[in-house]
Design a protein around this motif. Structure first.
Motif, PDB file in Angstrom:
ATOM      1  N   ARG A  55       0.693  -1.567  -0.160  1.00 29.54           N
ATOM      2  CA  ARG A  55      -0.575   0.150   0.068  1.00 29.54           C
ATOM      3  C   ARG A  55       1.073   1.444  -0.031  1.00 29.54           C
ATOM      4  O   ARG A  55       2.215   1.037   0.539  1.00 29.54           O
ATOM      5  N   GLU A  56       0.000   2.196  -0.636  1.00 30.66           N
ATOM      6  CA  GLU A  56       1.030   3.625  -0.595  1.00 30.66           C
ATOM      7  C   GLU A  56       0.144   4.668   0.299  1.00 30.66           C
ATOM      8  O   GLU A  56       0.306   5.389   0.553  1.00 30.66           O
ATOM      9  N   ASP A  57      -0.657   4.144   0.399  1.00 28.57           N
ATOM     10  CA  ASP A  57      -1.784   5.113   1.833  1.00 28.57           C
ATOM     11  C   ASP A  57      -2.073   4.011   2.096  1.00 28.57           C
ATOM     12  O   ASP A  57      -3.031   3.441   2.525  1.00 28.57           O
ATOM     13  N   GLU A  58      -3.091   5.008   3.211  1.00 28.04           N
ATOM     14  CA  GLU A  58      -4.174   4.079   4.379  1.00 28.04           C
ATOM     15  C   GLU A  58      -5.418   4.859   4.602  1.00 28.04           C
ATOM     16  O   GLU A  58      -5.321   6.035   4.337  1.00 28.04           O
ATOM     17  N   CYS A  59      -5.743   4.291   5.346  1.00 28.99           N
ATOM     18  CA  CYS A  59      -7.477   4.940   5.979  1.00 28.99           C
ATOM     19  C   CYS A  59      -7.141   5.977   7.208  1.00 28.99           C
ATOM     20  O   CYS A  59      -7.627   4.518   7.818  1.00 28.99           O
ATOM     21  N   ASP A  60      -7.996   7.218   7.434  1.00 26.33           N
ATOM     22  CA  ASP A  60      -7.910   7.179   9.026  1.00 26.33           C
ATOM     23  C   ASP A  60      -9.187   6.246   9.881  1.00 26.33           C
ATOM     24  O   ASP A  60      -8.641   5.951  11.162  1.00 26.33           O
ATOM     25  N   TYR A  61      -9.880   6.199   9.016  1.00 25.27           N
ATOM     26  CA  TYR A  61     -11.417   5.725  10.083  1.00 25.27           C
ATOM     27  C   TYR A  61     -10.828   3.750  10.483  1.00 25.27           C
ATOM     28  O   TYR A  61     -11.913   4.078  10.833  1.00 25.27           O
ATOM     29  N   THR A  62     -10.398   3.592   9.402  1.00 23.52           N
ATOM     30  CA  THR A  62     -10.280   2.195   9.608  1.00 23.52           C
ATOM     31  C   THR A  62      -9.264   1.696  10.789  1.00 23.52           C
ATOM     32  O   THR A  62      -8.933   0.501  10.577  1.00 23.52           O
TER      33      THR A  62
END
Ligand SMILES: [Mn+2]
Length: 326
Positions: A55-62
């Protein structure tokens, strides 16, 4: 048909020493939930294998779902089986190396415009890829293990992509599969608290936005969130994007659109609907998605008006043909 594909996928997994899982950029609950859920299932079932999420990005709310683990190296890719989840086209994958593995599998529920992979399991009518991963586990439940953590990830993705089991993709099978996850003793309170609680800033911003909703002649609800407004309120693009939901229950509005200005001046249109297919509308602007939830990136402001005009025509035509609904 799909059983055969699932069998092939399981055989590929058994054959591989390293499995690298990936998903789309700007990941949402389904993208993160499905990658983490599948990683959990494979780690539990095949402890001798190396399982990564690239991955090169992630998700805040998870983030509450836990750590996603190390990023695979180039050497890890050499003999890896790569499984891309929830991503219609290779260009949108979060991670530029996915084609450099030994084998590539696509598992997705977006319209299959650009097929890729040695094996492709795509079912457009599915409410989420988490649903498909859950089915994969359940089909081979004598061989594959699952636990509370993996089930929580899959459940979180099912809930978010189906709009809490409300969108049309929700089927009897969706709810059956969700029930198998509930049997793993997942903490629903914890999941819903993390997915659906807003900061006070976001809550106040939504109240402000509700006061700014405009309607086209036929009743398409829309909002424009400028860069300036977003920054003044200290909101991330993701938070600003999620405000499309504030328009989802207005009588007479079967299409609603949030326009969010990006940092580079382009505008992200998030289009939602009831009954009316907006996927084709988004495609006219180089975007896509699902029948009732699509998006497109508009290069200039002028395109905002063009898109709104076309949405209005679509909306007016549907209402004229379906007067019994109103
Ligand atoms: Mn999805």
């Amino acid at each position: 048909m799909s059983l055969q594909i699932k069998r092939k996928i399981l055989a590929e997994i058994k054959n591989a020493d390293t499995v690298i899982i990936a998903r789309h950029k700007k990941p949402d609950g389904d993208a993160v939930g499905s990658t983490m859920g599948l990683k959990g299932i494979l780690e539990l079932s095949f402890p001798e294998k190396k399982i990564f999420i690239d991955r090169e990005d992630e998700c805040d709310y998870t983030a509450f779902l836990g750590d996603e683990g190390p990023i695979p190296s180039d050497a890890d890719y050499e003999k890896a089986l790569v499984i891309v989840l929830d991503c219609g086209n290779v260009e949108r994958v979060s991670g530029s190396r996915v084609a450099s593995g030994k084998r590539l599998i696509k598992i997705d529920h977006h319209i299959d415009m650009t097929p890729y992979g040695d094996i492709s399991w795509v079912e457009e009518e599915r409410s989420s890829v988490c649903e498909m991963v859950t089915e994969f586990w359940h089909t081979f439940r004598k061989e594959l293990k699952i636990d509370k953590a993996a089930s929580s990830c899959l459940y979180a993705g099912m809930v978010t992509d189906s709009g809490r089991f409300k969108y049309p993709g929700t089927s009897p099978q969706t709810l059956r599969l969700a029930s198998y996850l509930l049997e793993q003793d997942i903490d629903m309170d914890l999941i819903y608290m993390n997915l659906y609680i807003d900061t006070i800033d976001v809550a106040k911003f939504e109240a402000y936005l509700i006061s700014k909703i405009e309607l086209t002649e036929s009743g398409v609800a829309h909002l424009f969130i400028s860069r300036r407004l977003r920054k003044a309120r200290g909101l991330t693009l993701e938070e600003a994007s999620n405000t499309v939901g504030v328009m989802d229950a207005i009588k007479g509005s079967l299409i609603w659109i949030a326009f969010i200005e990006n940092d580079d001046g382009s505008v992200r249109a998030r289009i939602r609907s009831r009954f009316i297919d907006v996927q084709k509308l988004a495609a006219q602007f180089g975007g896509g998605g699902h029948e009732n939830a699509s998006g497109a990136t508009l290069k200039e402001q002028e395109e905002v008006n063009i898109l709104l005009g076309r949405a209005d025509e679509l909306h007016a035509a549907f209402k004229a043909e379906n007067t019994e609904l109103f």
